[in-house]
Design a protein around this motif. Structure first.
Motif, PDB file in Angstrom:
ATOM      1  N   ASP A 296       6.374  63.453 -68.485  1.00 25.27           N
ATOM      2  CA  ASP A 296       6.161  62.083 -68.026  1.00 25.27           C
ATOM      3  C   ASP A 296       6.404  61.117 -69.187  1.00 25.27           C
ATOM      4  O   ASP A 296       5.999  61.380 -70.326  1.00 25.27           O
ATOM      5  N   SER A 380       4.016  67.065 -66.189  1.00 28.94           N
ATOM      6  CA  SER A 380       3.736  67.323 -64.774  1.00 28.94           C
ATOM      7  C   SER A 380       4.282  68.712 -64.465  1.00 28.94           C
ATOM      8  O   SER A 380       5.431  69.018 -64.808  1.00 28.94           O
ATOM      9  N   LYS A 408       3.742  64.648 -59.900  1.00 26.43           N
ATOM     10  CA  LYS A 408       4.074  63.293 -60.364  1.00 26.43           C
ATOM     11  C   LYS A 408       3.558  62.248 -59.377  1.00 26.43           C
ATOM     12  O   LYS A 408       2.992  61.220 -59.776  1.00 26.43           O
ATOM     13  N   ARG A 412       0.705  62.170 -62.046  1.00 20.29           N
ATOM     14  CA  ARG A 412       1.241  62.801 -63.254  1.00 20.29           C
ATOM     15  C   ARG A 412       0.154  63.522 -64.051  1.00 20.29           C
ATOM     16  O   ARG A 412      -1.017  63.431 -63.759  1.00 20.29           O
TER      17      ARG A 412
END
Length: 697
Positions: A296, A380, A408, A412
């Motif tokens: 992420d 994630s 996500k 996340r």
């Protein structure tokens, strides 16, 4: 007792009584050339009359004065040193075909070589040569080639005992491995060689062998033959060193199957690694958990801190995954910021999956810093199990990928395991994406228009163009459904360009019909990151004869803070055309006021999330309005749903209002009717149902 030649016995006697030289006349009368060669000095120290004739020497002194070492080839030097070692260690005797070059003239001889101690104790060489001028040229040349070639030629009994080695083979063979079979690092290679010989009389293979330089890779070609001396079945072997080629192949294979940035296995190597792991899992009765890991905020690291910092982060992530990985696991970098962790779940460690998942979440939560920025990167993770969710790697990857996107979507930095619901949702998404591509191709993406009214008198002074998808079967697909899909599929640029072109063209049509409005169009980051986007805007204005000040491009507050040089260049050029710039959704993020002033923003739209809470949060909205007044920009309040909120906005200096109180997004024809008669009201229910029935019409 070993047989000793006449020349040897006479030479030994001469050595024992050097002052007397008994039998010298006898040596001079021999038809055999006899001479003693000092290997270390590279010169003849004694020779009989026939030797002087062979060497074309005037006398012994002249022959002894020749420094043959100076013109000696490396192959001959190596061969003589081999002789010297074998004379010392084995008291060896050699009979070989040699070609001498006295005064540059070739002289082929059959020479018998044996060791001879000089008075100072050094090992020299006694040479007994028989003139072989009668030999055919091919025989002479073949003997010379065997001496000088780098190809290793050797003769062996079927049992592997060595009968002959040419100089190259003698130099390469490790004398500790006297038997041919002992030279092979892998005994199966020798067995394979013998099997091929037995089957077809010839064998060829590449094998690792022990040599004087250590383990090396040789290409070996063997043929069945007979020993010309004993007549016994034998094999002749030619070898060439292919170690560098094998190392190059190994390096190429490593580069082909490993990611150059992180050193992890790459996508190309994945099928083989998975097959190996699956075979082990089947033997052990275990299962494999495939963890699909996506970082992420990795794009933000690349965009904000630069690709060098992004590469450093990927190397750091790879190192951390290696530390978590056991010898039973495999870690692969797929591409970009995507990694696979293939975990073999042994039955004796049932809770290992949770332990590894927790470790990945913890170890891959990394703070990336620079002088001006600090970003938090998290993982994630989506998980699929072999064989529960699939037996081939592609199926498992698809399902783990679905679970990762679910992680996500859930916020996340989480772990999700695949289930059938995810698969159905993905199928629906793919079907929708396919429909969206068709929609772009067949003109199904159209703009709807929502009015912006003057806070002073309620007249419509502008229209905001909003993308809508008129699906032939599903009807009007909500933007909240297809816009995120378009962004993920890389189609948002096409949608933005289509809406811009249609909106500017529609404004021109309205102008011809006597309606002069400002048209506003939303921009995406992808459009601003496209080289030459400002040229697209300028060409569109020119094509439809639209005054630049009648076009307003809306950027979200977070998009406006983008520091990419290409984004900045496009904004500067668009502003230079005279096109108005508006900041949409203001108040939902953090804006750099100095940056807003630097670009001379024309309009700020206060986000509906703030407006809808009025009058409860009026202090905050007052502060936002004050900031806008300081910047001397047009202030628009979005999300006006009732007259109470509208009156509050008017009384606090807001200049334009937008919301369902004045009209929902409408197709062009309805928007034109509304612009002609602002007293018309289109039912929200009718708008949502795509009927567009105006009250009183």
């Amino acid at each position: 007792m070993p047989k000793v030649s006449v020349a040897k016995r006479v030479a030994l006697q001469a050595e024992a009584e050097p002052a007397v030289w008994h039998g010298r006349d006898l040596l001079d009368r021999l038809a055999t050339a006899v001479w003693i060669f000092d290997i270390d000095e590279g010169r003849v120290v004694w020779g009989n009359e026939m030797a002087l004739d062979i060497w074309a020497a005037v006398d012994l002194e002249e022959l002894r004065a020749r420094r043959m070492k100076d013109n000696m080839s490396p192959a001959v030097s190596r061969r003589l040193l081999q002789y010297q070692i074998d004379f010392i260690e084995k008291d060896a005797v050699f009979t070989e075909m040699w070609t001498l070059y006295p005064r540059g003239v070739p002289r082929p001889l059959q020479v018998r070589f044996s060791g001879f101690r000089l008075p100072d104790g050094r090992m020299a060489m006694l040479c007994e040569g028989r003139d072989e001028m009668s030999l055919v040229p091919e025989a002479i040349r073949s003997a010379d080639v065997l001496l000088h070639t780098h190809l290793m030629i050797s003769l062996h009994t079927i049992e592997g005992r060595t009968l002959y080695c040419n100089p190259a083979a003698r130099a390469d063979f490790d004398i500790r491995y006297g038997s041919l079979s002992d030279r092979f690092v892998d005994p199966h290679d020798f067995t394979s060689l013998l099997h091929q010989l037995e089957s077809v009389g010839e064998a060829r293979l590449i094998a690792e062998v022990y040599t004087a330089q250590g383990k090396r890779w040789h290409e070996l070609i063997a043929r069945s033959c007979f020993d010309p001396v004993s007549g016994s079945p034998s094999l002749i072997l030619s070898e060439s060193d292919v170690t560098e080629l094998k190392e190059a192949e190994a390096l190429a294979k490593k580069l082909a199957h490993h990611d150059p940035l992180t050193g992890l296995y790459n996508r190309l190597s994945l099928p083989l690694r998975f097959e190996e792991l699956a075979a082990r899992a089947q033997r052990m009765g275990s299962r494999i958990s495939l963890l699909f890991i996506d970082l992420d905020q990795f794009k933000a690291v690349n965009d904000t801190l630069g690709h060098l910092q992004g590469d450093n982060l990927l190397r750091d992530v790879a190192g951390r995954l290696r530390e978590i990985c056991s010898e039973d696991d495999v870690v692969v970098r797929l591409a970009g910021d995507e990694f696979l962790f293939l975990l073999l779940q042994r039955q004796d460690v049932a809770c290992r999956l949770k332990s590894v998942s927790d470790s990945v979440l913890e170890r891959l939560s990394i703070t990336v810093e620079s002088d001006r920025h600090q970003l938090m990167v998290t993982p994630s993770i989506g998980i699929a199990h072999y064989p529960d969710h699939g037996t081939d790697i592609q199926a498992l990857m698809r399902r783990a990928d679905l679970a990762m996107y679910q992680a996500k979507a859930a916020g996340r930095n989480q772990v999700f395991v695949y289930n059938e619901t995810l698969s159905r949702a993905r199928e629906e998404e793919l079907e929708l994406l396919s429909g969206l591509r068709d929609g772009l191709r067949y003109g199904q993406i159209i703009p709807f228009y929502q009015p912006r009214v003057s806070a002073e008198d309620g007249s419509i002074i502008g229209m905001e163009a909003l993308a809508r998808w008129k699906h032939p079967k599903l009807g009007m697909v909500p933007p909240s459904t297809f816009i995120p899909l378009a962004e993920k599929a890389g189609l948002i640029n096409q949608i933005g360009t289509i809406v811009l072109e249609q909106a500017v063209e529609q404004r021109e049509q309205w102008m011809r019909n006597g309606i002069d409005l400002t048209i506003s169009v939303n921009l995406s980051l992808r459009q601003l990151c496209e080289t030459g986007f400002s040229d697209v805007v300028e060409a569109c204005l020119n094509r439809h004869s639209c005054p630049p000040e009648r076009l307003e491009l809306e950027l979200t507050e977070t998009l406006f803070s983008e520091s990419d040089p290409l984004v900045q260049e496009n904004l500067n050029r668009i502003r230079a055309l005279g096109v108005r710039i508006a900041i949409d959704d203001f108040g939902t993020g953090y804006s750099n006021i100095a940056r807003l002033n630097e670009l001379a923003v024309d309009c700020i739209k206060i986000d509906r999330s703030l407006v809808s809470q009025l009058p409860k949060n009026e202090e905050m909205v007052r502060l936002v309005i004050s900031m806008c007044k300081l910047m001397q920009v047009t202030i628009v309040a979005e999300g006006i749903e009732n007259e109470t909120v509208a009156e509050w906005a008017r009384s606090h200096g807001v200049q334009e209002l937008q919301g369902y109180l004045y009209g929902a997004p409408l197709p062009a024809a309805c928007a034109e009717k509304l612009a002609r008669n602002s007293n018309l009201q289109f039912s929200k229910i009718d708008v949502d149902n795509n009927r567009f029935v105006a009250a009183g019409i």
